[in-house]
Design a protein around this motif. Structure first.
Motif, short mmCIF file in Angstrom:
data_model
loop_
_atom_site.label_atom_id
_atom_site.label_comp_id
_atom_site.label_asym_id
_atom_site.label_seq_id
_atom_site.Cartn_x
_atom_site.Cartn_y
_atom_site.Cartn_z
N ASP A 208 -8.33 -2.46 4.71
CA ASP A 208 -7.15 -3.29 4.53
C ASP A 208 -6.79 -3.96 5.87
O ASP A 208 -5.83 -4.66 5.96
CB ASP A 208 -5.97 -2.48 4.04
CG ASP A 208 -6.00 -2.30 2.53
OD1 ASP A 208 -5.19 -1.54 2.02
OD2 ASP A 208 -6.85 -2.92 1.87
N ARG B 267 -8.18 -8.99 -5.73
CA ARG B 267 -8.40 -8.85 -4.29
C ARG B 267 -9.28 -10.00 -3.80
O ARG B 267 -10.14 -10.47 -4.55
CB ARG B 267 -9.07 -7.51 -3.99
CG ARG B 267 -8.12 -6.35 -4.24
CD ARG B 267 -8.74 -4.99 -3.98
NE ARG B 267 -7.73 -3.96 -4.23
CZ ARG B 267 -6.84 -3.55 -3.34
NH1 ARG B 267 -6.86 -4.02 -2.12
NH2 ARG B 267 -5.94 -2.64 -3.67
N HIS C 209 -11.87 -2.58 -3.31
CA HIS C 209 -10.92 -1.75 -2.56
C HIS C 209 -11.63 -0.60 -1.87
O HIS C 209 -12.37 0.13 -2.52
CB HIS C 209 -9.88 -1.22 -3.55
CG HIS C 209 -8.64 -0.67 -2.92
ND1 HIS C 209 -7.84 0.25 -3.58
CD2 HIS C 209 -8.04 -0.92 -1.73
CE1 HIS C 209 -6.81 0.53 -2.80
NE2 HIS C 209 -6.91 -0.15 -1.67
N ASP D 72 -4.72 3.37 -3.43
CA ASP D 72 -3.32 3.06 -3.16
C ASP D 72 -2.45 3.89 -4.09
O ASP D 72 -2.73 3.99 -5.29
CB ASP D 72 -3.02 1.58 -3.46
CG ASP D 72 -3.59 0.63 -2.40
OD1 ASP D 72 -3.98 1.11 -1.32
OD2 ASP D 72 -3.63 -0.57 -2.69
N HIS E 86 3.57 1.67 0.04
CA HIS E 86 2.54 2.52 -0.58
C HIS E 86 1.76 3.27 0.48
O HIS E 86 1.84 2.97 1.66
CB HIS E 86 1.58 1.67 -1.43
CG HIS E 86 0.61 0.82 -0.66
ND1 HIS E 86 0.99 -0.29 0.07
CD2 HIS E 86 -0.73 0.91 -0.51
CE1 HIS E 86 -0.07 -0.86 0.62
NE2 HIS E 86 -1.14 -0.15 0.30
N HIS F 212 -2.05 3.82 1.54
CA HIS F 212 -3.47 3.51 1.37
C HIS F 212 -4.22 4.62 2.07
O HIS F 212 -4.00 4.91 3.24
CB HIS F 212 -3.82 2.15 2.00
CG HIS F 212 -5.30 1.91 2.03
ND1 HIS F 212 -5.96 1.16 1.07
CD2 HIS F 212 -6.26 2.36 2.87
CE1 HIS F 212 -7.26 1.15 1.33
NE2 HIS F 212 -7.47 1.88 2.42
ZN LIG Z 1 -5.28 -0.13 -0.32
#
Ligand SMILES: [Zn+2]
Length: 271
Positions: free
Chosen positions: A23, A86, A95, A99, A190, A192
């Protein structure tokens, strides 16, 4: 010959570490496109594809009687928690971790016993982060686990070198590194979580990444697969075996089932 192999290994690890901040685009520096586009021979080796992120198909099953924050965007997902796509320009739009959507300030828990090996603050896509190293004794798994948590409110709850037990609070969730771009000014609160499996306890810090020789990125969900020998083994599980019962810590820090060495990174509450 031997030196060449070592060079290849180092290059591979450097690339894997880039994914560690999947990310965190800033870690890739000027290098674009990930696998396949490098022209430097070392980077060609680096582009070998431990980096390729494959959806595992692993699904969490939370114990009855408790409510656990669920996965909002799975490892290998092409979409974000909100269903949006994404960006395709990196790792095929997949990903690199899981998450978990959380109210800001939710305590985050060590997924196993281990040692805090890095913590700090990075920019867009990473925010405040923490790395934990988990030994085979900590997890019962036959490899070392390197886990990166991202988007904390801050990382003042821990110090580098500190040891933690499974379920210990390591910080409070936040939205650092998510404000702006897709998530807008308010960001997306969140956790990750990215995990790597490696053959050794050797590692080094590079900005907000941690690099361990031979480490490979994997779905954190695989941690909860009973008797996992190798992270690639998840590909051979049946559909039923891919439903993974999640051990957890309650809000008081007690671990369920008692003695579990791996727990969900957020506490579950009694219903
Ligand atoms: Zn993430």
């Amino acid at each position: 010959m031997k030196a060449a192999r070592v060079a290849a290994l180092v290059a591979l690890v450097a690339t894997a570490a880039g994914v560690g901040g999947v990310d965190a685009r800033s870690h890739l520096g000027g290098r674009k496109g990930g696998a396949g586009q490098a022209t430097d021979p070392k980077q060609d080796l680096a582009a070998e594809p431990r980096m390729v992120i494959r959806p595992s198909g692993l699904v969490p099953v939370f114990p009855s009687g408790v409510k656990c924050p669920d996965v909002a965007s799975a490892y290998g997902a092409t979409t974000r928690y909100d269903g949006s796509r994404r960006p395709m320009d990196r790792f095929g739009g997949l990903h690199g971790g899981i998450d978990i959507t959380l109210d800001e300030g939710t305590p985050l828990r060590a997924l196993a016993g281990g040692t805090v090996i890095s913590a700090g603050s990075a920019g867009m896509f990473t925010g405040n982060f923490l790395w934990l190293q988990h030994s085979p004794d900590d997890t019962g798994l036959p490899f070392w686990v390197y886990a990166k948590y991202q988007h904390f409110q801050d990382t003042s709850a821990v110090t580098i070198g500190q040891t933690v037990k499974a379920g210990d609070v390591v910080g409070l969730s936040g939205r650092t590194g998510t404000e702006g771009r897709h998530y807008g000014a308010t960001g997306y609160p969140h956790l990750h979580l990215t995990t790597f499996a490696g053959p050794s306890d050797t590692w080094k810090r590079r900005d907000s990444s941690v690099q361990s020789p031979g480490a490979k990125i994997f779905d954190p969900m695989a941690l909860y697969v009973p008797d996992l020998r190798d992270v690639d083994d998840v590909d051979r599980l049946t559909k039923d075996q891919k439903k993974v019962t999640i051990p957890y810590a309650a809000e008081d820090g007690t671990v369920h089932p008692a003695g579990a060495r791996l727990v969900w990174p957020v506490a579950c509450k009694r219903r």
